[in-house]
Write an enzyme that holds these catalytic residues in place. Sequence first.
Site, PDB file in Angstrom:
ATOM      1  N   GLU A   1       1.199   2.382  30.554  1.00  7.51           N
ATOM      2  CA  GLU A   1       0.253   2.508  31.682  1.00  7.51           C
ATOM      3  C   GLU A   1       0.966   2.781  33.012  1.00  7.51           C
ATOM      4  OE1 GLU A   1      -2.557  -0.701  32.192  1.00  7.51           O
ATOM      5  OE2 GLU A   1      -3.550   0.342  33.836  1.00  7.51           O
TER       6      GLU A   1
ATOM      7  N   LYS B   1      -6.215  -9.338  32.350  1.00  5.35           N
ATOM      8  CA  LYS B   1      -5.696  -8.065  31.797  1.00  5.35           C
ATOM      9  C   LYS B   1      -4.550  -7.583  32.680  1.00  5.35           C
ATOM     10  CE  LYS B   1      -5.431  -3.402  31.470  1.00  5.35           C
ATOM     11  NZ  LYS B   1      -4.593  -2.541  32.313  1.00  5.35           N
TER      12      LYS B   1
ATOM     13  N   ASP C   1       6.395 -11.022  19.783  1.00  6.38           N
ATOM     14  CA  ASP C   1       5.111 -10.719  19.154  1.00  6.38           C
ATOM     15  C   ASP C   1       4.003 -10.724  20.226  1.00  6.38           C
ATOM     16  OD1 ASP C   1       2.667 -10.948  17.759  1.00  6.38           O
ATOM     17  OD2 ASP C   1       3.665 -11.870  16.048  1.00  6.38           O
TER      18      ASP C   1
ATOM     19  N   HIS D   1      -2.697   3.071  42.199  1.00  6.68           N
ATOM     20  CA  HIS D   1      -2.744   3.294  40.758  1.00  6.68           C
ATOM     21  C   HIS D   1      -2.942   4.768  40.453  1.00  6.68           C
ATOM     22  CE1 HIS D   1      -3.477   2.502  36.563  1.00  6.68           C
ATOM     23  NE2 HIS D   1      -4.675   3.051  36.636  1.00  6.68           N
TER      24      HIS D   1
HETATM   25  C1  LIG Z   1       1.413   1.169  43.284  1.00  7.21           C
HETATM   26  C2  LIG Z   1       1.922   0.361  44.455  1.00  7.21           C
HETATM   27  C3  LIG Z   1       3.197  -0.370  44.019  1.00  7.21           C
HETATM   28  C4  LIG Z   1       2.209   1.254  45.620  1.00  7.21           C
HETATM   29  O1  LIG Z   1       2.483   0.449  46.709  1.00  7.21           O
HETATM   30  P1  LIG Z   1       2.868   0.964  48.138  1.00  7.21           P
HETATM   31  O2  LIG Z   1       2.680  -0.158  49.067  1.00  7.21           O
HETATM   32  O3  LIG Z   1       2.195   2.268  48.426  1.00  7.21           O
HETATM   33  O4  LIG Z   1       4.367   1.284  47.885  1.00  7.21           O
HETATM   34  P2  LIG Z   1       5.619   1.336  48.818  1.00  7.21           P
HETATM   35  O5  LIG Z   1       6.056   2.745  48.779  1.00  7.21           O
HETATM   36  O6  LIG Z   1       5.411   0.662  50.122  1.00  7.21           O
HETATM   37  O7  LIG Z   1       6.625   0.448  47.971  1.00  7.21           O
HETATM   38  C5  LIG Z   1       6.579  -0.948  47.945  1.00  7.21           C
HETATM   39  C6  LIG Z   1       7.391  -1.419  46.751  1.00  7.21           C
HETATM   40  O8  LIG Z   1       6.649  -1.142  45.547  1.00  7.21           O
HETATM   41  C7  LIG Z   1       7.568  -0.753  44.535  1.00  7.21           C
HETATM   42  N1  LIG Z   1       7.255   0.639  44.156  1.00  7.21           N
HETATM   43  C8  LIG Z   1       6.431   1.496  44.794  1.00  7.21           C
HETATM   44  N2  LIG Z   1       6.342   2.657  44.120  1.00  7.21           N
HETATM   45  C9  LIG Z   1       7.136   2.548  43.057  1.00  7.21           C
HETATM   46  C10 LIG Z   1       7.448   3.408  41.971  1.00  7.21           C
HETATM   47  N3  LIG Z   1       6.913   4.627  41.865  1.00  7.21           N
HETATM   48  N4  LIG Z   1       8.268   2.959  41.033  1.00  7.21           N
HETATM   49  C11 LIG Z   1       8.821   1.714  41.101  1.00  7.21           C
HETATM   50  N5  LIG Z   1       8.558   0.855  42.098  1.00  7.21           N
HETATM   51  C12 LIG Z   1       7.719   1.258  43.066  1.00  7.21           C
HETATM   52  C13 LIG Z   1       8.968  -0.887  45.106  1.00  7.21           C
HETATM   53  O9  LIG Z   1       9.442  -2.179  44.825  1.00  7.21           O
HETATM   54  C14 LIG Z   1       8.718  -0.711  46.581  1.00  7.21           C
HETATM   55  O10 LIG Z   1       9.701  -1.355  47.363  1.00  7.21           O
HETATM   56  P3  LIG Z   1      11.019  -0.520  47.825  1.00  7.21           P
HETATM   57  O11 LIG Z   1      11.764  -0.132  46.557  1.00  7.21           O
HETATM   58  O12 LIG Z   1      10.492   0.685  48.554  1.00  7.21           O
HETATM   59  O13 LIG Z   1      11.732  -1.484  48.680  1.00  7.21           O
HETATM   60  C15 LIG Z   1       0.869  -0.688  44.941  1.00  7.21           C
HETATM   61  O14 LIG Z   1      -0.272  -0.008  45.340  1.00  7.21           O
HETATM   62  C16 LIG Z   1       0.513  -1.708  43.894  1.00  7.21           C
HETATM   63  O15 LIG Z   1       1.235  -2.665  43.673  1.00  7.21           O
HETATM   64  N6  LIG Z   1      -0.667  -1.545  43.269  1.00  7.21           N
HETATM   65  C17 LIG Z   1      -1.106  -2.353  42.160  1.00  7.21           C
HETATM   66  C18 LIG Z   1      -1.162  -1.465  40.939  1.00  7.21           C
HETATM   67  C19 LIG Z   1      -1.519  -2.188  39.693  1.00  7.21           C
HETATM   68  O16 LIG Z   1      -1.756  -3.373  39.633  1.00  7.21           O
HETATM   69  N7  LIG Z   1      -1.547  -1.425  38.618  1.00  7.21           N
HETATM   70  C20 LIG Z   1      -1.903  -1.924  37.311  1.00  7.21           C
HETATM   71  C21 LIG Z   1      -2.968  -1.059  36.739  1.00  7.21           C
HETATM   72  S1  LIG Z   1      -4.577  -1.532  37.326  1.00  7.21           S
HETATM   73  C22 LIG Z   1      -4.961  -2.807  36.220  1.00  7.21           C
HETATM   74  O17 LIG Z   1      -4.781  -2.627  35.048  1.00  7.21           O
HETATM   75  C23 LIG Z   1      -5.216  -4.228  36.577  1.00  7.21           C
HETATM   76  C24 LIG Z   1      -6.127  -4.671  37.640  1.00  7.21           C
HETATM   77  C25 LIG Z   1      -5.692  -4.159  38.973  1.00  7.21           C
HETATM   78  O18 LIG Z   1      -7.441  -4.266  37.401  1.00  7.21           O
HETATM   79  C26 LIG Z   1      -6.010  -6.170  37.624  1.00  7.21           C
HETATM   80  C27 LIG Z   1      -6.954  -6.882  38.535  1.00  7.21           C
HETATM   81  O19 LIG Z   1      -8.064  -6.402  38.735  1.00  7.21           O
HETATM   82  O20 LIG Z   1      -6.578  -7.997  38.995  1.00  7.21           O
HETATM   83  N1  LIG Z   2       0.749 -15.764  13.629  1.00  8.49           N
HETATM   84  C1  LIG Z   2       1.945 -15.311  14.013  1.00  8.49           C
HETATM   85  O1  LIG Z   2       2.267 -15.311  15.192  1.00  8.49           O
HETATM   86  C2  LIG Z   2       2.908 -14.846  12.980  1.00  8.49           C
HETATM   87  C3  LIG Z   2       4.041 -14.205  13.410  1.00  8.49           C
HETATM   88  N2  LIG Z   2       4.999 -13.823  12.504  1.00  8.49           N
HETATM   89  C4  LIG Z   2       6.219 -13.137  12.893  1.00  8.49           C
HETATM   90  O2  LIG Z   2       7.253 -14.116  12.777  1.00  8.49           O
HETATM   91  C5  LIG Z   2       8.389 -13.694  13.505  1.00  8.49           C
HETATM   92  C6  LIG Z   2       8.967 -14.846  14.274  1.00  8.49           C
HETATM   93  O3  LIG Z   2       9.175 -15.927  13.400  1.00  8.49           O
HETATM   94  P1  LIG Z   2      10.480 -16.812  13.523  1.00  8.49           P
HETATM   95  O4  LIG Z   2      10.286 -17.984  12.638  1.00  8.49           O
HETATM   96  O5  LIG Z   2      10.767 -17.058  14.961  1.00  8.49           O
HETATM   97  O6  LIG Z   2      11.599 -15.838  13.004  1.00  8.49           O
HETATM   98  P2  LIG Z   2      12.471 -15.870  11.674  1.00  8.49           P
HETATM   99  O7  LIG Z   2      11.662 -15.937  10.443  1.00  8.49           O
HETATM  100  O8  LIG Z   2      13.431 -14.729  11.772  1.00  8.49           O
HETATM  101  O9  LIG Z   2      13.235 -17.259  11.822  1.00  8.49           O
HETATM  102  C7  LIG Z   2      14.232 -17.481  12.759  1.00  8.49           C
HETATM  103  C8  LIG Z   2      15.571 -17.467  12.032  1.00  8.49           C
HETATM  104  O10 LIG Z   2      16.620 -17.491  12.970  1.00  8.49           O
HETATM  105  C9  LIG Z   2      17.544 -18.480  12.583  1.00  8.49           C
HETATM  106  N3  LIG Z   2      18.258 -18.907  13.798  1.00  8.49           N
HETATM  107  C10 LIG Z   2      19.544 -18.578  14.078  1.00  8.49           C
HETATM  108  N4  LIG Z   2      19.918 -19.123  15.249  1.00  8.49           N
HETATM  109  C11 LIG Z   2      18.862 -19.794  15.729  1.00  8.49           C
HETATM  110  C12 LIG Z   2      18.650 -20.550  16.907  1.00  8.49           C
HETATM  111  N5  LIG Z   2      19.593 -20.743  17.821  1.00  8.49           N
HETATM  112  N6  LIG Z   2      17.426 -21.087  17.096  1.00  8.49           N
HETATM  113  C13 LIG Z   2      16.448 -20.898  16.193  1.00  8.49           C
HETATM  114  N7  LIG Z   2      16.596 -20.203  15.053  1.00  8.49           N
HETATM  115  C14 LIG Z   2      17.804 -19.654  14.813  1.00  8.49           C
HETATM  116  C15 LIG Z   2      16.676 -19.548  11.924  1.00  8.49           C
HETATM  117  O11 LIG Z   2      17.417 -20.389  11.084  1.00  8.49           O
HETATM  118  C16 LIG Z   2      15.711 -18.684  11.141  1.00  8.49           C
HETATM  119  O12 LIG Z   2      16.248 -18.308   9.917  1.00  8.49           O
HETATM  120  C17 LIG Z   2       7.914 -12.584  14.397  1.00  8.49           C
HETATM  121  O13 LIG Z   2       8.352 -11.367  13.836  1.00  8.49           O
HETATM  122  C18 LIG Z   2       6.399 -12.680  14.301  1.00  8.49           C
HETATM  123  O14 LIG Z   2       5.804 -11.424  14.537  1.00  8.49           O
HETATM  124  C19 LIG Z   2       4.874 -14.112  11.177  1.00  8.49           C
HETATM  125  C20 LIG Z   2       3.762 -14.738  10.713  1.00  8.49           C
HETATM  126  C21 LIG Z   2       2.648 -15.099  11.561  1.00  8.49           C
END
Ligand SMILES: CC(C)(COP(=O)([O-])OP(=O)([O-])OC[C@H]1O[C@@H](n2cnc3c(N)ncnc32)[C@H](O)[C@@H]1OP(=O)([O-])[O-])[C@@H](O)C(=O)NCCC(=O)NCCSC(=O)C[C@@](C)(O)CC(=O)[O-]
Ligand SMILES: NC(=O)C1=CN([C@@H]2O[C@H](COP(=O)(O)OP(=O)(O)OC[C@H]3O[C@@H](n4cnc5c(N)ncnc54)[C@H](O)[C@@H]3O)[C@@H](O)[C@H]2O)C=CC1
Length: 420
Positions: free
Chosen positions: A76, A256, A272, A371
């Site tokens: 997005e 969202k 996940d 956006h």
């Molecule tokens: C889009 C901006 C950032 C413009 O914002 P702006 O004020 O026009 O941008 P700016 O040119 O003044 O820049 C400010 C800073 O934004 C960043 N920035 C600015 N442009 C870029 C770029 N191209 N790539 C990477 N970073 C960027 C960057 O950090 C920059 O700082 P600087 O680097 O200049 O010091 C602003 O309008 C904004 O934050 N809008 C929000 C957009 C958003 O939330 N989008 C998500 C999609 S909409 C949605 O899905 C969710 C929603 C919104 O419905 C959730 C809700 O309802 O709560």
């Molecule tokens: N409902 C859900 O969310 C479900 C998710 N999954 C999937 O399961 C996966 C994650 O399961 P996990 O049990 O986390 O992974 P996993 O099955 O790979 O288990 C973790 C492994 O890492 C080892 N390990 C090594 N170093 C470790 C450390 N420092 N700490 C902990 N473990 C260590 C453990 O002994 C174990 O064998 C993801 O791929 C997920 O998408 C699977 C079934 C259902």
Amino acid sequence: MNWSGYYKLDWQDRVQYLVDHHLIDGNQAELITENYNPVGDQLVENYLYNFGVPTGLLTDIKVNGEHKSVPMATEEPSVIAAANNGARMLNQGDGVRAAFKQRLIRGQVIAINLEDAEAFQDYVEQHTAELLAVANQAHPSMLARGGGAKDITIEPLDINTVAVDILVDPCEAMGANVVNTMAEAVAQDLRSAGFEILMGILSNYATEALIEAEVTVPVVALKTKQGMTGAEVAEKIAQASHMEQLTPYRAVTANKGIMNGVEAVVLASGNDTRAVNAGMHAYAAESGQYKGLAQWLVSDDGDYLHGYIKMPLMLGVVGGSIGIVPAVQLNQQIMGNPDAQTLSAIVAGVALAQNLAALRALVSSGIQAGHMALQAKSLALQVGATVSEVPLLVAALTKSKQINQASAQALLEDIRKEMR
Ligand SMILES: CC(C)(COP(=O)([O-])OP(=O)([O-])OC[C@H]1O[C@@H](n2cnc3c(N)ncnc32)[C@H](O)[C@@H]1OP(=O)([O-])[O-])[C@@H](O)C(=O)NCCC(=O)NCCSC(=O)C[C@@](C)(O)CC(=O)[O-]
Ligand SMILES: NC(=O)C1=CN([C@@H]2O[C@H](COP(=O)(O)OP(=O)(O)OC[C@H]3O[C@@H](n4cnc5c(N)ncnc54)[C@H](O)[C@@H]3O)[C@@H](O)[C@H]2O)C=CC1
């Protein structure tokens, strides 16, 4: 078409099968071939190709005193810009502070058709140590690491149904498979004791892994280029945040927006996304009404905007596909190879940054200005602009202020006429 046994074909034959049956043509088979990845072929079934998700960088977010760069995978436009923008404002205070009180994952072992549910509960209470030992023996390495099954609680579900809940510390893993193994072992043990067990499975409602994050932003950091003062913006952000507590229609959209950032980091870190999403949304409705996860309030002196979020978050830095996918390892490295708690703190920080940027845009210029300006690039590609035409079309679209498909098409035609 006969698909039976398709999964037994090797990758080349699977692709050829699609060509032979006219689901794709030769060019499309080439696209699949270009995006073939041997690791992908090991990860999923009926593998065809890797579907690329664009990954960009949140350059700097300060979380628990450390500056982190965070890869975000999302399709997005404007999400990553917004995360950067939000983090820029958060960093003007002391940054985000985030922590868990506990981090445990739950497995449910569900006993059904109990003649005497209370007797079953007594049995579980008397055999808690034994059941914990059974769980830990099913995955002994977790105990050896200092984690493993820690507690058992009882959840009566109805008159003759009881869930035995095992709470597990999965150390650096998310723990889904680990807990499932333990839950199935406990289920088997209870069956041997004569109880009817329907199933053993983890719960993704991670109420024992709630991360809390907060941030204090000086209001001056919020002022807009269009002339709103920081204090005005802060006041309106607090009002907007309050709306999310009043109407689920607004709350779902706000969450969202939070998930825009959360999911992008969760995906990039090899975790996940479905598990996180399911838990987050359930938690947003825990009061009985779906509400916004984050809240923003202006300090009494009016100088600061205070943000707070609490959400279930069970992420790992080992396990699943994390150690296998090179891009995930790269992303973990960019973040400084965080442990599971640090990764979760980063995600919670991104959640606040994302929400702050969205709310600030909503209460100032409106979401469309920022956006849609960034969406213009996707729109240009959609209407068939070549990579070299995209910047020209984006500039023309931005100038026209009509960022939609019809105007993009018309402007592209104009550009092409001028180029002839
Ligand atoms: C889009 C901006 C950032 C413009 O914002 P702006 O004020 O026009 O941008 P700016 O040119 O003044 O820049 C400010 C800073 O934004 C960043 N920035 C600015 N442009 C870029 C770029 N191209 N790539 C990477 N970073 C960027 C960057 O950090 C920059 O700082 P600087 O680097 O200049 O010091 C602003 O309008 C904004 O934050 N809008 C929000 C957009 C958003 O939330 N989008 C998500 C999609 S909409 C949605 O899905 C969710 C929603 C919104 O419905 C959730 C809700 O309802 O709560
Ligand atoms: N409902 C859900 O969310 C479900 C998710 N999954 C999937 O399961 C996966 C994650 O399961 P996990 O049990 O986390 O992974 P996993 O099955 O790979 O288990 C973790 C492994 O890492 C080892 N390990 C090594 N170093 C470790 C450390 N420092 N700490 C902990 N473990 C260590 C453990 O002994 C174990 O064998 C993801 O791929 C997920 O998408 C699977 C079934 C259902």
